[in-house]
Write a protein that holds these residues in place. Structure first.
Motif: not given
Length: 179
Positions: A8-20
């Motif tokens: 779940s922690t990595t998924m949050k980072r993935v969403f942030t990266r896609i957003t950026y």
């Protein structure tokens, strides 16, 4: 055997990266419309839109796309069972907009082909980009994502499963070997 490849922690980072990446690749986000492919693509689109609003203070419309009638790999022409439709819900006209089509896993490309057909029946976007949480390879059609959360190579006898808090009560991505 099930193996967790993203927590779940990595998924949050993935969403942030896609957003950026979406912010960086678009000169302004006023013409953007996110369209999630049912079911998990919708939740991914909503999360990216929420993160984008946190970062940029701009609300991007999020729509829902049901591609059931456009699938070329799940219809039995001899079957008397009607496909179950859940409908589309896109809050704005997509004509002349930059639509970012969002799905959970990109595999053969057939889901995306169906989604493109469905979108074109709803309007003529200025541009369509593709964002996926996972690209697992094994394409049957010439489709390539513009935004990828994770590239997870798989064997043909493996399946990627994306769990989303909204429907699975937790976030994560697993690989499961099929028999």
């Amino acid at each position: 055997m099930v193996k967790e490849v993203v927590d779940s922690t990595t998924m949050k980072r993935v969403f942030t990266r896609i957003t950026y990446e979406i912010i960086e690749q678009n000169k302004g986000i006023s013409d953007l419309v996110f369209v999630g492919i049912k079911t998990r693509g919708v939740f991914i689109a909503e999360r990216i839109a929420k993160r984008l609003e946190q970062l940029e203070g701009v609300t991007v419309p999020v729509g829902t796309l049901d591609i059931t009638l456009y699938r070329d790999d799940q219809h039995d022409l001899n079957s008397h069972n009607e496909p179950q439709l859940n409908g589309n819900d896109i809050p704005v006209d997509i004509t002349d907009k930059h639509v970012i089509l969002i799905d959970d896993v990109l595999y053969t490309g057939r889901t995306i082909r169906a989604a493109l057909d469905a979108l074109m029946d709803l309007g003529r976007p200025k541009k369509i980009s593709l964002a996926v949480l996972v690209d697992r390879g094994h394409r049957e059609l010439p489709i390539r994502p513009d935004f990828v959360g994770k590239n997870i190579p798989t064997a043909l006898n493996e399946q990627i499963k994306v769990a989303m808090q909204e429907i699975d009560e937790h976030d994560g991505i697993t690989i499961e070997k099929l028999n």
